[in-house]
Design a protein around this motif. Structure first.
Motif, PDB file in Angstrom:
ATOM      1  N   LEU A  18       2.021   5.301  -5.362  1.00  0.00           N
ATOM      2  CA  LEU A  18       1.017   4.355  -5.844  1.00  0.00           C
ATOM      3  C   LEU A  18      -0.360   5.006  -5.907  1.00  0.00           C
ATOM      4  O   LEU A  18      -1.220   4.596  -6.692  1.00  0.00           O
ATOM      5  N   GLY A  19      -0.563   6.046  -5.085  1.00  0.00           N
ATOM      6  CA  GLY A  19      -1.829   6.769  -5.096  1.00  0.00           C
ATOM      7  C   GLY A  19      -2.088   7.488  -6.406  1.00  0.00           C
ATOM      8  O   GLY A  19      -3.176   8.038  -6.623  1.00  0.00           O
ATOM      9  N   LEU A  20      -1.112   7.457  -7.328  1.00  0.00           N
ATOM     10  CA  LEU A  20      -1.298   8.046  -8.650  1.00  0.00           C
ATOM     11  C   LEU A  20      -2.506   7.457  -9.362  1.00  0.00           C
ATOM     12  O   LEU A  20      -3.100   8.095 -10.235  1.00  0.00           O
ATOM     13  N   ILE A  21      -2.896   6.249  -8.978  1.00  0.00           N
ATOM     14  CA  ILE A  21      -4.043   5.605  -9.612  1.00  0.00           C
ATOM     15  C   ILE A  21      -5.307   6.454  -9.466  1.00  0.00           C
ATOM     16  O   ILE A  21      -6.207   6.422 -10.313  1.00  0.00           O
ATOM     17  N   TYR A  22      -5.380   7.251  -8.378  1.00  0.00           N
ATOM     18  CA  TYR A  22      -6.549   8.094  -8.153  1.00  0.00           C
ATOM     19  C   TYR A  22      -6.499   9.396  -8.946  1.00  0.00           C
ATOM     20  O   TYR A  22      -7.444  10.181  -8.903  1.00  0.00           O
ATOM     21  N   ALA A  23      -5.380   9.637  -9.647  1.00  0.00           N
ATOM     22  CA  ALA A  23      -5.244  10.870 -10.428  1.00  0.00           C
ATOM     23  C   ALA A  23      -5.751  10.690 -11.862  1.00  0.00           C
ATOM     24  O   ALA A  23      -5.531  11.546 -12.716  1.00  0.00           O
ATOM     25  N   TRP A  24      -6.414   9.590 -12.125  1.00  0.00           N
ATOM     26  CA  TRP A  24      -6.890   9.295 -13.472  1.00  0.00           C
ATOM     27  C   TRP A  24      -7.725  10.436 -14.054  1.00  0.00           C
ATOM     28  O   TRP A  24      -7.661  10.718 -15.261  1.00  0.00           O
ATOM     29  N   SER A  25      -8.486  11.118 -13.232  1.00  0.00           N
ATOM     30  CA  SER A  25      -9.420  12.121 -13.735  1.00  0.00           C
ATOM     31  C   SER A  25      -8.724  13.245 -14.504  1.00  0.00           C
ATOM     32  O   SER A  25      -9.343  13.881 -15.368  1.00  0.00           O
ATOM     33  N   VAL A  26      -7.436  13.520 -14.227  1.00  0.00           N
ATOM     34  CA  VAL A  26      -6.752  14.613 -14.927  1.00  0.00           C
ATOM     35  C   VAL A  26      -6.506  14.273 -16.395  1.00  0.00           C
ATOM     36  O   VAL A  26      -6.270  15.171 -17.218  1.00  0.00           O
TER      37      VAL A  26
END
Length: 395
Positions: A18-26
């Motif tokens: 669920l922490g994938l939400i913080y990977a938006w910057s890539v």
């Protein structure tokens, strides 16, 4: 109850993904390159996503009154799958905001709140520790999956990456759902509560002055933490003048943020909320002071120490939220009450980064922005003093 650590392992895997939400910057670079969007437009998408993350938590809190955690997790997986698949087909900025910002935000928020509340129902005696471990996983998930997303993107492009990640994430959330359930009634009386407290309905909690004092404190501390995280690499680069060194040192905040969450949770269980929160806010103030000194002296060594302290003490504040709501306002309405508290992220995600960015633009230095963060720490301490109801463990 002997199997309860299995539920922690299950939830930890869920939180990592669920922490994938913080990977938006890539995804920012490829999208800006293809569509010609500017940074303020793509940054707004993340803000929308965080807003609907909070609303997804509120939605799950509402649904958990009548639905099982498994059913709400299925809904979460559905939102995430549809959101990622539709995002892979976008042609306009509005579509990005709706498909990723709204749908993915709702899905992750619902899954986050459901997994946390269900898992903590098994651990009234170790609320701080377990919430710290899970939230550490949520924070680390963005870094880990961001690297995975970059590798996939090099092979299939950003559209294919959204399809692959959405399908994989939804499938994993479905697997987590099969092993997510609340502890049986009458089998969770393992932990003490704030003296004389009971289970508060959400509307009762919202009439309690202690809640608003804690809410204000949390909003200020989160604003400070998000400002530190958002400026970590640029601040380091302004001193080191080396992008590799800046990225390495800036990453220390995220690493120690994760470690601080676990340690903060353990400390909460041992010494209660009053002293843990006090350590958290004054430790954060110490870190900000060190960072101001680093800006004045332009010292990379002092900056490194400030990042270690800042990440650790900011992280130590985070697991206190779940523990405080559970111990002071009760487990029965925990999911809804925690989702209400977490709405302060809506304000924090704008306040801290915006103020620091504005002051840096005016002064061209990080001294003024971080001085403002130090003032916010002091105001947070005043709000802390207004928290009248605390959890104190039985000796």
């Amino acid at each position: 109850m002997r199997k309860r650590w299995f539920y922690v392992a299950n939830a930890l895997v869920g939180f990592l993904f669920l922490g994938l939400i913080y990977a938006w910057s890539v995804f920012v670079g490829p999208l800006e390159s293809e569509f010609g969007w500017i940074r303020s437009q793509t940054s707004l998408n993340f803000s929308i996503c965080m807003a609907f993350f909070c609303l997804g938590g509120l939605l799950s809190g509402r649904l958990l009154k009548s639905k099982t955690p498994r059913q709400v997790m299925l809904l979460s997986a559905g939102f995430i799958l549809v959101g990622f698949l539709l995002t892979s087909q976008i042609r306009s900025l509005l579509e990005l905001y709706i498909f990723y910002g709204v749908l993915c935000g709702l899905g992750v928020g619902a899954g986050y709140n459901t997994l946390l509340s269900a898992t903590l129902s098994w651990f009234p005696d170790r609320t701080g520790l377990v919430s710290g471990v899970l939230l550490m996983g949520f924070g680390f998930g963005g870094s880990l999956l961001g690297s995975v997303a970059v590798v996939i993107m090099e092979a299939v492009g950003w559209r294919g990456t959204f399809v692959a990640l959405g399908t994989g994430l939804a499938f994993l959330i479905l697997l987590m759902a099969l092993n997510t359930k609340n502890a049986p009634a009458g089998q969770t009386d393992l932990g003490d509560r704030a003296k004389g407290e009971r289970d508060f309905l959400p509307q009762e909690m919202l009439r309690d002055s202690t809640f608003y004092a804690y809410y204000s404190r949390g909003m200020l501390v989160a604003s400070i933490g998000l400002a530190m995280l958002g400026n970590a690499v640029p601040f380091a680069y302004s001193i080191a003048q080396d992008s590799v060194v800046a990225a390495t040192i800036g990453g220390l905040i995220s690493i120690f943020n994760g470690l601080g969450r676990v340690v903060g949770g353990v400390v909460f269980d041992r010494i209660g909320s009053r002293r843990t929160l006090l350590i958290g806010i004054w430790g954060t103030a110490l870190a900000i002071s060190v960072l101001i000194f680093a800006a004045v002296r332009e010292s990379i060594m002092i900056l490194t120490a400030g990042y270690i302290l800042g990440g650790f003490f900011y992280g130590s504040n985070v697991p206190c939220n779940a523990g405080f709501i559970d111990k002071v306002y009760g487990q029965r309405y925990f999911a809804m009450n925690l989702s209400i508290l977490n709405t302060y992220v809506l304000f924090s995600s704008f306040v801290g980064p915006y103020i620091t960015g504005l002051l840096f633009a005016w002064t061209g230095s990080y001294v003024a922005p971080y001085t403002m963060l130090l003032v916010m720490c002091c105001v947070g301490f005043v709000a802390h003093l207004r928290v009248k109801r605390h959890y104190i463990p039985t000796e």
